[in-house]
Design a protein around this motif. Structure first.
Motif, short mmCIF file in Angstrom:
data_model
loop_
_atom_site.label_atom_id
_atom_site.label_comp_id
_atom_site.label_asym_id
_atom_site.label_seq_id
_atom_site.Cartn_x
_atom_site.Cartn_y
_atom_site.Cartn_z
N SER A 35 0.67 -1.02 -0.09
CA SER A 35 0.08 0.49 0.04
C SER A 35 1.15 1.37 -0.34
O SER A 35 2.08 1.03 1.09
N THR A 78 -8.50 5.28 -5.12
CA THR A 78 -7.26 4.81 -4.37
C THR A 78 -7.35 2.98 -6.21
O THR A 78 -8.54 3.07 -6.67
N ARG A 136 -2.49 4.73 -3.31
CA ARG A 136 -3.07 5.47 -3.21
C ARG A 136 -3.11 7.64 -2.95
O ARG A 136 -3.66 8.12 -3.20
#
Length: 289
Positions: free
Chosen positions: A202, A259, A277
């Motif tokens: 992420s 996202t 993101r």
């Protein structure tokens, strides 16, 4: 514009997709790739010396210019908050990219980050064009033996990394499950598709919330997915896109891309999930979504 400049501009445009591909594989940045091509084009139009193979010449010029961009970006990347992921690339809109170009696969792009800038340049030119070592040495200003070492070192680093076979059809099916799960709030079916050794990545760049470290294992990944839905599930709208030669999900929150979710899957299920993101890395996709 003189006939010579027109011919040179035409020659450049005829190989632009290939040049953009090299720049992107070097930098993993869409914006930097466009800047690199513009720099090379301007120098190419003012190039006075005769060039026998314009395609090979321009490819080496792009790779060399990309090295300079990577050197400038090193400090920024060293100070990057959390995990750093490549910018997703919309492949169908650019002629010259095909589903057989495995080097554009998102997982492969992340693996390329294991290579030094020089290793990356030598590897790409050697793999894409079979560029002789003497030409590589001349292009990068190093010795032939060093080029050979860089190439073989790059191959070893890439082959030593664990990669699962990419199955686009299976990823598409899993993305459908991902959409259904997030819209319904029932994540059970999607979680069942996770491999026991799944890894979640992420990238928020310190600008939006994101996991600071990789998330390993089905149990931890399941908690992460449930946490995402509990915060955004009701407000989330999903749209499918084709990024890095793979189906992907774009998650919209309040009408804006929030996202990018890109999956790697094989016969055993979902092996990796990448959540991009950082707003800076998805803003260039707005015109395609």
């Amino acid at each position: 514009m003189t006939t010579l400049l027109v011919n040179k501009a035409t020659a450049f445009e005829s190989v632009r997709p290939l040049l953009h591909s090299i720049a992107y594989k070097m930098t993993a940045s869409v914006a930097d790739s466009e800047d690199i091509l513009q720099d090379v084009l301007e120098k190419w139009l003012h190039q006075e010396a005769a060039v026998i193979n314009s395609k090979a010449y321009l490819a080496k010029a792009v790779a060399n210019t990309a090295l300079n961009y990577l050197k400038k970006r090193k400090q920024e990347q060293d100070n990057y908050f959390g995990l750093w992921l490549p910018e997703p690339l919309t492949t169908p809109q650019k002629e010259g990219y095909t589903v057989t170009d495995e080097q554009l696969d998102y997982g492969f792009m992340l693996l390329m980050e294991k290579l030094s800038p020089l290793e990356r340049g030598v590897y790409l030119l050697r793999e894409s064009f079979g560029t002789p070592y003497d030409e590589l040495a001349d292009s990068f200003g190093i010795k032939q033996d060093h080029c050979r070492q860089l190439y073989h070192r790059a191959k070893e680093k890439l082959s030593a990394s664990k990669r699962h076979h990419v199955d686009p059809a299976r990823k598409k099916k899993i993305l459908n499950l991902f959409e259904e799960a997030c819209l319904s709030g029932n994540l059970t079916t999607l979680i069942e598709q996770l491999r026991e050794d799944v890894v979640f990545y992420s990238d928020g760049g310190g600008k939006v919330p994101a996991a600071v470290n990789n998330i390993h294992g089905k149990k931890n990944a399941s908690k992460f997915l449930k946490g995402i839905y509990s915060k955004n599930g009701i407000r989330a709208v999903f749209k499918f896109a084709y990024l890095n030669n793979s189906p992907a999900a774009v998650v919209f929150i309040n009408g804006k891309p929030d996202t990018i979710a890109i999956l790697a899957a094989d016969a055993g299920g979902i092996s990796e999930m990448y959540f991009v993101r950082n707003p800076d890395k998805i803003q260039h996709l707005h015109t395609f979504l």
